[in-house]
Design a protein around this motif. Structure first.
Motif, PDB file in Angstrom:
ATOM      1  N   ILE A   1     -23.896 -25.270 -23.949  1.00  0.00           N
ATOM      2  CA  ILE A   1     -25.000 -26.116 -23.483  1.00  0.00           C
ATOM      3  C   ILE A   1     -25.717 -26.498 -24.694  1.00  0.00           C
ATOM      4  O   ILE A   1     -25.789 -25.812 -25.675  1.00  0.00           O
ATOM      5  N   ASP A   2     -26.660 -27.472 -24.358  1.00  0.00           N
ATOM      6  CA  ASP A   2     -27.530 -28.118 -25.580  1.00  0.00           C
ATOM      7  C   ASP A   2     -28.788 -27.519 -25.742  1.00  0.00           C
ATOM      8  O   ASP A   2     -29.600 -27.436 -26.490  1.00  0.00           O
ATOM      9  N   ALA A   3     -29.433 -27.132 -24.325  1.00  0.00           N
ATOM     10  CA  ALA A   3     -30.968 -26.561 -24.252  1.00  0.00           C
ATOM     11  C   ALA A   3     -30.735 -25.320 -23.256  1.00  0.00           C
ATOM     12  O   ALA A   3     -29.822 -25.749 -22.185  1.00  0.00           O
ATOM     13  N   ARG A   4     -31.712 -24.721 -23.192  1.00  0.00           N
ATOM     14  CA  ARG A   4     -31.850 -23.623 -21.901  1.00  0.00           C
ATOM     15  C   ARG A   4     -32.623 -24.153 -20.891  1.00  0.00           C
ATOM     16  O   ARG A   4     -33.591 -25.258 -20.998  1.00  0.00           O
ATOM     17  N   LEU A   5     -32.168 -23.790 -19.623  1.00  0.00           N
ATOM     18  CA  LEU A   5     -32.946 -24.128 -18.411  1.00  0.00           C
ATOM     19  C   LEU A   5     -33.992 -23.065 -18.180  1.00  0.00           C
ATOM     20  O   LEU A   5     -35.092 -23.265 -17.495  1.00  0.00           O
ATOM     21  N   PHE A   6     -33.780 -21.953 -18.896  1.00  0.00           N
ATOM     22  CA  PHE A   6     -34.566 -20.976 -18.679  1.00  0.00           C
ATOM     23  C   PHE A   6     -35.458 -20.548 -19.970  1.00  0.00           C
ATOM     24  O   PHE A   6     -35.739 -19.170 -19.864  1.00  0.00           O
ATOM     25  N   GLY A   7     -35.782 -21.252 -21.047  1.00  0.00           N
ATOM     26  CA  GLY A   7     -36.248 -20.936 -22.045  1.00  0.00           C
ATOM     27  C   GLY A   7     -37.681 -19.813 -21.673  1.00  0.00           C
ATOM     28  O   GLY A   7     -38.489 -20.290 -20.702  1.00  0.00           O
ATOM     29  N   GLY A   8     -37.962 -18.786 -22.191  1.00  0.00           N
ATOM     30  CA  GLY A   8     -38.926 -18.055 -22.129  1.00  0.00           C
ATOM     31  C   GLY A   8     -38.830 -17.121 -20.860  1.00  0.00           C
ATOM     32  O   GLY A   8     -39.878 -16.069 -20.616  1.00  0.00           O
ATOM     33  N   TRP A   9     -37.753 -17.108 -20.163  1.00  0.00           N
ATOM     34  CA  TRP A   9     -37.570 -16.074 -19.152  1.00  0.00           C
ATOM     35  C   TRP A   9     -36.626 -15.132 -19.676  1.00  0.00           C
ATOM     36  O   TRP A   9     -35.348 -15.454 -19.684  1.00  0.00           O
ATOM     37  N   GLY A  10     -37.031 -13.847 -19.882  1.00  0.00           N
ATOM     38  CA  GLY A  10     -36.176 -12.733 -20.250  1.00  0.00           C
ATOM     39  C   GLY A  10     -35.345 -12.616 -19.014  1.00  0.00           C
ATOM     40  O   GLY A  10     -33.792 -12.399 -19.112  1.00  0.00           O
ATOM     41  N   MET A  11     -35.754 -12.493 -17.649  1.00  0.00           N
ATOM     42  CA  MET A  11     -35.158 -12.572 -16.590  1.00  0.00           C
ATOM     43  C   MET A  11     -36.330 -12.632 -15.585  1.00  0.00           C
ATOM     44  O   MET A  11     -37.015 -12.132 -15.356  1.00  0.00           O
ATOM     45  N   ARG A  12     -35.725 -13.743 -14.503  1.00  0.00           N
ATOM     46  CA  ARG A  12     -36.672 -13.913 -13.444  1.00  0.00           C
ATOM     47  C   ARG A  12     -35.794 -13.808 -11.950  1.00  0.00           C
ATOM     48  O   ARG A  12     -34.675 -13.781 -12.228  1.00  0.00           O
ATOM     49  N   GLY A  13     -36.492 -13.411 -10.906  1.00  0.00           N
ATOM     50  CA  GLY A  13     -35.654 -12.996 -10.030  1.00  0.00           C
ATOM     51  C   GLY A  13     -36.210 -13.880  -8.633  1.00  0.00           C
ATOM     52  O   GLY A  13     -37.338 -14.149  -8.837  1.00  0.00           O
ATOM     53  N   ILE A  14     -35.239 -14.287  -8.014  1.00  0.00           N
ATOM     54  CA  ILE A  14     -35.584 -15.162  -6.763  1.00  0.00           C
ATOM     55  C   ILE A  14     -34.874 -14.375  -5.589  1.00  0.00           C
ATOM     56  O   ILE A  14     -33.510 -14.266  -5.812  1.00  0.00           O
ATOM     57  N   GLY A  15     -35.317 -14.063  -4.755  1.00  0.00           N
ATOM     58  CA  GLY A  15     -35.042 -13.272  -3.590  1.00  0.00           C
ATOM     59  C   GLY A  15     -35.048 -14.282  -2.309  1.00  0.00           C
ATOM     60  O   GLY A  15     -35.946 -14.691  -1.993  1.00  0.00           O
ATOM     61  N   ALA A  16     -33.822 -14.298  -1.865  1.00  0.00           N
ATOM     62  CA  ALA A  16     -33.811 -15.669  -0.364  1.00  0.00           C
ATOM     63  C   ALA A  16     -33.366 -14.501   0.508  1.00  0.00           C
ATOM     64  O   ALA A  16     -32.194 -14.546   0.974  1.00  0.00           O
ATOM     65  N   PHE A  17     -34.239 -13.576   1.166  1.00  0.00           N
ATOM     66  CA  PHE A  17     -34.099 -12.796   2.422  1.00  0.00           C
ATOM     67  C   PHE A  17     -35.530 -12.467   2.943  1.00  0.00           C
ATOM     68  O   PHE A  17     -36.080 -13.569   3.047  1.00  0.00           O
TER      69      PHE A  17
END
Length: 145
Positions: free
Chosen positions: A81-97
């Motif tokens: 990839i040329d660039a990050r989509l999630f720069g600055g996010w060590g890890m984020r969570g999305i819960g769809a439940f």
């Protein structure tokens, strides 16, 4: 820079406490390696996107493969990839439940159902499209640290 996307099945039903536990530990470990990303969780499956240099993304993925909380792992994509989509996010969570049933139903209608939860795609472009759908929803889930 590289982006790795994988999908796996949780060995037990997922809830927000488990997702929070995973993302909290991942954020610390990933930031130390310069890896960024996001973890999506349905009732039964994970889909995670990791970004960083080749060695660090691979090291994180090898550690994830040993985690006993999931099995049936599939690599959905591994790309330069040329660039990050999630720069600055060590890890984020999305819960769809439970806490966002409207989003869960929208994603099931579009991508299908698997084991009582959302079917996460097995193609990279679809995985990125799903993430975009989540971001564009009228009632987006809370992006948690």
């Amino acid at each position: 820079m590289y982006r790795l996307i994988y999908k796996s099945r949780s060995v037990e039903p997922l809830n927000w406490d488990m997702v929070r536990s995973i993302t909290s530990a991942s954020e610390v470990n990933n930031e130390a390696r310069g890896v960024t990303g996001v973890l999506l969780a349905s009732r039964t499956h994970f889909m995670q996107i990791l970004e960083g240099n080749f060695e660090d993304v691979n090291a994180v993925f090898r550690r994830i493969c040993k985690d006993p909380r999931h099995d049936e792992m599939y690599i959905v994509g591994f790309s330069v990839i040329d660039a990050r989509l999630f720069g600055g996010w060590g890890m984020r969570g999305i819960g769809a439940f439970d806490f966002n049933q409207e989003l869960e139903q929208q994603l099931q209608d579009k991508y299908g159902e698997e084991g009582g939860g959302i079917r996460f795609p097995l193609e990279e472009w679809q995985a990125l499209a799903m993430l975009n759908d989540i971001k564009m929803t009228r009632n987006p889930p809370e992006w948690k640290r």
